[in-house]
Design a protein around this motif. Structure first.
Motif, PDB file in Angstrom:
ATOM      1  N   ASN A   1       0.846  -1.189   0.000  1.00  0.00           N
ATOM      2  CA  ASN A   1       0.000   0.000   0.000  1.00  0.00           C
ATOM      3  C   ASN A   1       0.882   1.240   0.000  1.00  0.00           C
ATOM      4  O   ASN A   1       1.583   1.521   0.981  1.00  0.00           O
ATOM      5  CB  ASN A   1      -0.918  -0.010   1.226  1.00  0.00           C
ATOM      6  CG  ASN A   1      -1.958   1.099   1.177  1.00  0.00           C
ATOM      7  OD1 ASN A   1      -1.755   2.132   0.551  1.00  0.00           O
ATOM      8  ND2 ASN A   1      -3.073   0.866   1.860  1.00  0.00           N
ATOM      9  N   LEU A   2       0.835   1.983  -1.096  1.00  0.00           N
ATOM     10  CA  LEU A   2       1.673   3.171  -1.251  1.00  0.00           C
ATOM     11  C   LEU A   2       0.937   4.447  -0.861  1.00  0.00           C
ATOM     12  O   LEU A   2       1.474   5.546  -1.039  1.00  0.00           O
ATOM     13  CB  LEU A   2       2.147   3.286  -2.702  1.00  0.00           C
ATOM     14  CG  LEU A   2       2.941   2.090  -3.234  1.00  0.00           C
ATOM     15  CD1 LEU A   2       3.201   2.255  -4.719  1.00  0.00           C
ATOM     16  CD2 LEU A   2       4.240   1.934  -2.467  1.00  0.00           C
ATOM     17  N   GLY A   3      -0.289   4.311  -0.376  1.00  0.00           N
ATOM     18  CA  GLY A   3      -1.082   5.484  -0.031  1.00  0.00           C
ATOM     19  C   GLY A   3      -2.022   5.846  -1.164  1.00  0.00           C
ATOM     20  O   GLY A   3      -3.235   5.669  -1.062  1.00  0.00           O
ATOM     21  N   PHE A   4      -1.471   6.350  -2.251  1.00  0.00           N
ATOM     22  CA  PHE A   4      -2.291   6.722  -3.401  1.00  0.00           C
ATOM     23  C   PHE A   4      -2.773   5.492  -4.179  1.00  0.00           C
ATOM     24  O   PHE A   4      -3.744   5.564  -4.923  1.00  0.00           O
ATOM     25  CB  PHE A   4      -1.505   7.626  -4.345  1.00  0.00           C
ATOM     26  CG  PHE A   4      -0.277   6.962  -4.933  1.00  0.00           C
ATOM     27  CD1 PHE A   4      -0.356   6.267  -6.129  1.00  0.00           C
ATOM     28  CD2 PHE A   4       0.945   7.030  -4.283  1.00  0.00           C
ATOM     29  CE1 PHE A   4       0.773   5.666  -6.670  1.00  0.00           C
ATOM     30  CE2 PHE A   4       2.069   6.429  -4.819  1.00  0.00           C
ATOM     31  CZ  PHE A   4       1.989   5.735  -6.012  1.00  0.00           C
ATOM     32  N   GLY A   5      -2.052   4.362  -3.993  1.00  0.00           N
ATOM     33  CA  GLY A   5      -2.413   3.146  -4.719  1.00  0.00           C
ATOM     34  C   GLY A   5      -1.759   1.935  -4.081  1.00  0.00           C
ATOM     35  O   GLY A   5      -0.955   2.058  -3.134  1.00  0.00           O
ATOM     36  N   THR A   6      -2.100   0.783  -4.585  1.00  0.00           N
ATOM     37  CA  THR A   6      -1.529  -0.472  -4.095  1.00  0.00           C
ATOM     38  C   THR A   6      -0.811  -1.180  -5.229  1.00  0.00           C
ATOM     39  O   THR A   6      -1.383  -1.391  -6.307  1.00  0.00           O
ATOM     40  CB  THR A   6      -2.614  -1.392  -3.522  1.00  0.00           C
ATOM     41  OG1 THR A   6      -3.216  -0.755  -2.386  1.00  0.00           O
ATOM     42  CG2 THR A   6      -2.040  -2.726  -3.087  1.00  0.00           C
TER      43      THR A   6
ATOM     44  N   ARG B   1       0.984  -5.081 -10.945  1.00  0.00           N
ATOM     45  CA  ARG B   1      -0.252  -4.317 -11.117  1.00  0.00           C
ATOM     46  C   ARG B   1      -0.299  -3.179 -10.101  1.00  0.00           C
ATOM     47  O   ARG B   1       0.027  -3.365  -8.918  1.00  0.00           O
ATOM     48  CB  ARG B   1      -1.442  -5.266 -10.912  1.00  0.00           C
ATOM     49  CG  ARG B   1      -2.768  -4.717 -11.291  1.00  0.00           C
ATOM     50  CD  ARG B   1      -3.830  -5.816 -11.241  1.00  0.00           C
ATOM     51  NE  ARG B   1      -4.012  -6.371  -9.908  1.00  0.00           N
ATOM     52  CZ  ARG B   1      -3.812  -7.643  -9.586  1.00  0.00           C
ATOM     53  NH1 ARG B   1      -3.402  -8.497 -10.498  1.00  0.00           N
ATOM     54  NH2 ARG B   1      -4.027  -8.062  -8.362  1.00  0.00           N
ATOM     55  N   LEU B   2      -0.695  -2.003 -10.543  1.00  0.00           N
ATOM     56  CA  LEU B   2      -0.871  -0.847  -9.675  1.00  0.00           C
ATOM     57  C   LEU B   2      -2.321  -0.408  -9.751  1.00  0.00           C
ATOM     58  O   LEU B   2      -2.833  -0.131 -10.849  1.00  0.00           O
ATOM     59  CB  LEU B   2       0.055   0.300 -10.083  1.00  0.00           C
ATOM     60  CG  LEU B   2      -0.058   1.579  -9.254  1.00  0.00           C
ATOM     61  CD1 LEU B   2       0.385   1.332  -7.804  1.00  0.00           C
ATOM     62  CD2 LEU B   2       0.760   2.714  -9.882  1.00  0.00           C
ATOM     63  N   ALA B   3      -3.005  -0.354  -8.597  1.00  0.00           N
ATOM     64  CA  ALA B   3      -4.413   0.033  -8.546  1.00  0.00           C
ATOM     65  C   ALA B   3      -4.588   1.197  -7.590  1.00  0.00           C
ATOM     66  O   ALA B   3      -3.980   1.239  -6.511  1.00  0.00           O
ATOM     67  CB  ALA B   3      -5.279  -1.147  -8.093  1.00  0.00           C
ATOM     68  N   SER B   4      -5.410   2.157  -7.990  1.00  0.00           N
ATOM     69  CA  SER B   4      -5.650   3.324  -7.141  1.00  0.00           C
ATOM     70  C   SER B   4      -6.404   2.922  -5.883  1.00  0.00           C
ATOM     71  O   SER B   4      -7.167   1.953  -5.880  1.00  0.00           O
ATOM     72  CB  SER B   4      -6.444   4.377  -7.910  1.00  0.00           C
ATOM     73  OG  SER B   4      -7.696   3.847  -8.351  1.00  0.00           O
ATOM     74  N   ASN B   5      -6.188   3.653  -4.816  1.00  0.00           N
ATOM     75  CA  ASN B   5      -6.882   3.425  -3.552  1.00  0.00           C
ATOM     76  C   ASN B   5      -8.047   4.395  -3.384  1.00  0.00           C
ATOM     77  O   ASN B   5      -7.991   5.538  -3.865  1.00  0.00           O
ATOM     78  CB  ASN B   5      -5.930   3.611  -2.359  1.00  0.00           C
ATOM     79  CG  ASN B   5      -4.960   2.463  -2.211  1.00  0.00           C
ATOM     80  OD1 ASN B   5      -5.196   1.376  -2.710  1.00  0.00           O
ATOM     81  ND2 ASN B   5      -3.851   2.709  -1.518  1.00  0.00           N
TER      82      ASN B   5
END
Length: 800
Positions: free
Chosen positions: A335-340, A383-387
């Protein structure tokens, strides 16, 4: 009760509930994570939020503008759905066909893998329905034939899913989600016994290993059941079940933002399986002496029964299946904050070996039939998905897939093969040569096949709120694939002769072939979607999706030309391109007690890939891949759930589909018009094989409080109309419509103990699951009869 009455009852139940009203629930979407906590199955079933990952993020089912059917773990347990064959009884748009685990095919809305039982196993053909377990793609449909164990839910996504899912899912996807490790100790045990010596045991345990940082889950299942088909000669009970599976999981969560989920699993299936029984005899336009009635009379042969529901065979060749599959996967979430950011790494294998009697009689025509295979695959996805919920949401990533399949096809013919497959002479007139009875005795083939595939893809999907209640979605996926195939076989044995006519007769049955094939494809697929939140409880959407399936390589041998030579131009077939237009409404009403999801669609497929059987010019049936110029399917679907009271739930699902060969001027000819000449038939406008026009399911769950627990009644009934089981559309290959009803009645104590009596095929319905035209094309049609009624008892215990 007759199947027609059940069909009327199913339709009435679905539409009576469906017309009552519509509504919708809207919840905040979250990125897909291996540690996502899902709602309790009972809560979801009673009108709560059902969370799915159909768009690679955890979302409320009613918020996803796609046609998705969900079967949760509770329903799987209550309905005794132990594999994907039985799953198709709960999801009307999903169809399952299998002559044995290797020859397994799925279709959604009539599209997907071929339904030709004799040759579904061509390793060079991609499945049109993707099968995924915990985000990992399983390349061979055969791996979907094993028993379920410790399942959280199964999502069936209808229509092309070529944007976000890892492979070429042009028809749809089956997305299996298993139960995750928990940091709270829990365990379950289950034992079932029933008729035909049915025994099944399931166990699972989960809990912490290191505080709230490391947790485990261990699951296992073993199933045994006698076969339903009796061999009148040996007395063996054939087509039984013998399977074992184990899966271990670790969940490592060092911080609230990082998790690593590692899984290892192994499944084995070993049984005296799989054969078919006499179904009927079709009449062709070939000389009467070369058709089944005359051939059987010439050997004083009669099948042990001409009623397929006697479930009797007399096959004389060895029979057995020994197959296994397994692998290791690792899913990391950050979890990067803005996305995972998610990484999915997996290696899997599949081993297959089986013995068959491909003439399906007690005559020594074909004595050995094996196609042992080994498949290894490796996949990697980033894969990068928005949070969270924002005006702009996204999922983007990269995907790599590597696959290698090696096989060793081999078969040997017996002492009556020459009589059955060639006849008394090699021809007619002055040039006819008498055929020795032992010409093919011991004549066989051996060799090897190999497929190597590398697939690379980049994908992205954006969701943008044009207005507060209107969201536009657009996604693209670029795919580049390279395939190399090799096929090499030689022949041996049989009567040694220098006579050219006899040599050609032998080669007409089995001919050595050797060829290499190469295919490279690139494609841009994707989808566009517009969703309108009409009210807080009603969602309407319209979508366009384009799917792509790369070209296939024939790895079952090539068809022959009029000079009895392999047609090398058929070694590679063209890619399949699919486009689907869909509109739908998702809604809930009466405080979410009534859910109604409706969808209508139109699908066009160009160069539809199918496995055909060349039966018009060779004495032995030869399966090969080919393209059908254009196929169309249009239809409508309704999924309805009504929580009538706190303790009574009704479900109804109906699927209508009209599939046609829109352009097929040179298709294979039906048996009834076949002659000895090479011919092709115009099948344009005819129905699509393997597709029932109507399929319906009704079900209920009823719980009555009793002392310190509850009495629980479950029932589900599925009806499907008739369909053709072969792309020739011969009237002899029509499978009649059928109905199957399953039920269970049990008591569940507050302590977690449960005892239940279950019945599968409650009304002992007789129907044919799939059929095969006998190799040699005598006109004999074989079928796999339905499983008779099975009654049993289950004991369950849960600790938490």
């Amino acid at each position: 009760m007759r199947t027609g009455n059940w069909a009327a009852l199913a339709s009435a139940a679905v539409w009576a509930i469906g017309y009552a009203g519509v509504a919708h629930a809207c919840d905040t979407a979250a990125p897909l994570s291996s540690a996502t906590t899902l709602p309790d199955a009972q809560t979801a079933a009673s009108g709560g939020n059902i969370v799915v990952t159909a768009r690679r993020r955890a979302e409320n089912l009613e918020q996803v503008p796609l046609a998705v059917s969900v079967v949760d773990g509770g329903l799987i347990d209550r309905s005794y759905t132990v594999n994907t064959q039985q799953l198709s009884l709960l999801v009307p748009s999903l169809a399952y066909s299998s002559a044995n685990p290797r020859n397994t095919a799925f279709t959604i809305r009539g599209l997907g893998s071929s339904v030709v039982a004799v040759s579904q196993a061509n390793d060079g053909l991609e499945p049109g329905v993707g099968f995924y377990v915990d985000q990992v793609y399983h390349a061979r449909p055969a791996t979907a034939a094993f028993d379920f164990s410790d399942i959280e839910r199964i999502e069936v996504l209808r229509g092309p899913q070529g944007t976000l899912f890892g492979k070429n899912t042009t028809a749809g996807a089956i997305n299996v989600v298993t139960r995750l490790p928990t940091f709270t100790p829990e365990a379950s045990e289950e034992v079932s016994v029933g008729s035909y010596n049915f025994v099944q045991a399931k166990v699972s345990a989960s809990g912490p290993l290191v505080g709230d940082t490391l947790a485990f889950r261990l699951s296992g299942v073993t199933t045994r059941r006698d076969g339903f088909i009796r061999n009148a000669v040996s007395g063996a009970k054939q087509n039984g079940i013998g399977t074992q599976a184990i899966r271990g999981q670790l969940l490592f969560r060092p911080t609230t933002d990082v998790s690593l989920h590692v899984t290892a699993d192994f499944t084995n299936f070993e049984s005296e399986c799989c054969t078919q029984v006499y179904l009927r005899v079709g009449q062709s336009l070939r000389p009467a002496a070369r058709q089944y009635a005359a051939l059987a009379a010439g050997l004083n042969y009669a099948p042990p029964s001409t009623n397929p529901y006697d479930r009797v065979t007399d096959i004389d060749a060895p029979l057995g299946v020994n197959t296994s599959e397994g692998g290791v996967s690792a899913i990391a979430d950050w979890n990067l904050g803005f996305g995972t950011l998610t990484s999915v790494s997996a290696w899997r294998f599949w081993n297959w070996d089986a013995a068959n009697d491909r003439d399906y009689t007690g005559l020594p025509i074909q004595q050995i039939q094996h196609i042992p295979s080994r498949q290894d695959q490796f996949s990697q996805e980033l894969r990068l998905a928005s949070n969270g919920e924002h005006r702009l949401g996204y999922v983007a990533g990269l995907y790599y897939f590597d696959q290698k399949v090696v096989g060793r096809p081999n078969s040997v013919y017996g002492s009556q093969a020459a009589y059955w497959l060639i006849g008394p002479t090699t021809g007619t007139g002055a040039n006819a040569v008498a055929v020795p009875a032992n010409l093919l005795d011991g004549y066989g083939t051996d060799g090897s096949t190999r497929l190597k595939e590398d697939s690379y893809a980049a994908f992205a999907e954006l969701n943008y709120k044009i207005l507060p209640r209107v969201t536009a979605t657009g996604g693209l996926r670029y795919t580049y694939e390279v395939k190399d195939g090799n096929y090499a076989t030689f022949v041996f044995g049989g009567l040694q002769t220098n006579n050219p006519a006899l040599l050609n007769a032998k080669l007409g049955v089995l001919r050595p072939q050797s060829y290499d094939a190469h295919d490279t494809e690139s494609n841009l697929s994707g989808r566009a979607n517009l969703a309108w939140q009409m009210t807080d409880r009603v969602l309407a959407y319209g979508s366009y999706a384009r799917g792509f399936k790369s070209g296939g390589i024939n790895l079952s041998g090539l068809p022959l030309n009029t000079q009895n030579q392999a047609v090398l131009t058929t070694a590679v077939i063209r890619p399949e391109r699919n486009q689907t237009y869909e509109i739908g409404v998702k809604s809930q009403l009466f405080d979410r007690r009534l859910t109604v999801n409706l969808a209508g669609y139109l699908t066009d497929v160009r160069d539809f890939q199918a496995t055909l059987v060349d039966s018009s010019q060779t004495v032995a049936l030869r399966g090969y891949l080919s393209n059908i110029p254009k196929v169309t399917v249009k239809g409508a679907e309704a999924d309805v759930t009504a929580q009538i009271t706190r303790n009574l739930q009704l479900r109804g699902n109906v699927a209508y589909a009209d599939g046609r060969y829109k352009d097929y001027p040179a298709g294979p000819c039906p048996l009834e018009v076949q002659t000895n000449a090479t011919t092709a038939c115009n099948l344009t406008g005819r129905p699509l094989a393997g597709l029932s026009k109507w399929s319906e399911t009704i079900g209920l769950n009823y719980a009555v409080p009793f002392r310190s627990g509850a009495v629980i009644l479950h029932g589900d009934s599925n009806f499907r109309t008739s369909y053709y089981s072969d792309p020739t559309l011969s009237r002899y290959t029509l499978i009649d419509g059928f109905n199957q009803t399953n039920a269970s009645l049990g008591f569940r104590a507050a302590s977690g103990l449960e005892v239940a009596v279950f019945v599968r095929n409650l009304f002992d319905a007789n129907y044919i699951q799939n059929l095969t035209i006998q190799a040699g094309n005598s006109g004999l049609i074989l079928g796999t009869p339905s499983e008779p009624r099975v009654i049993g008892i289950t004991l369950r215990a849960r600790q938490s």
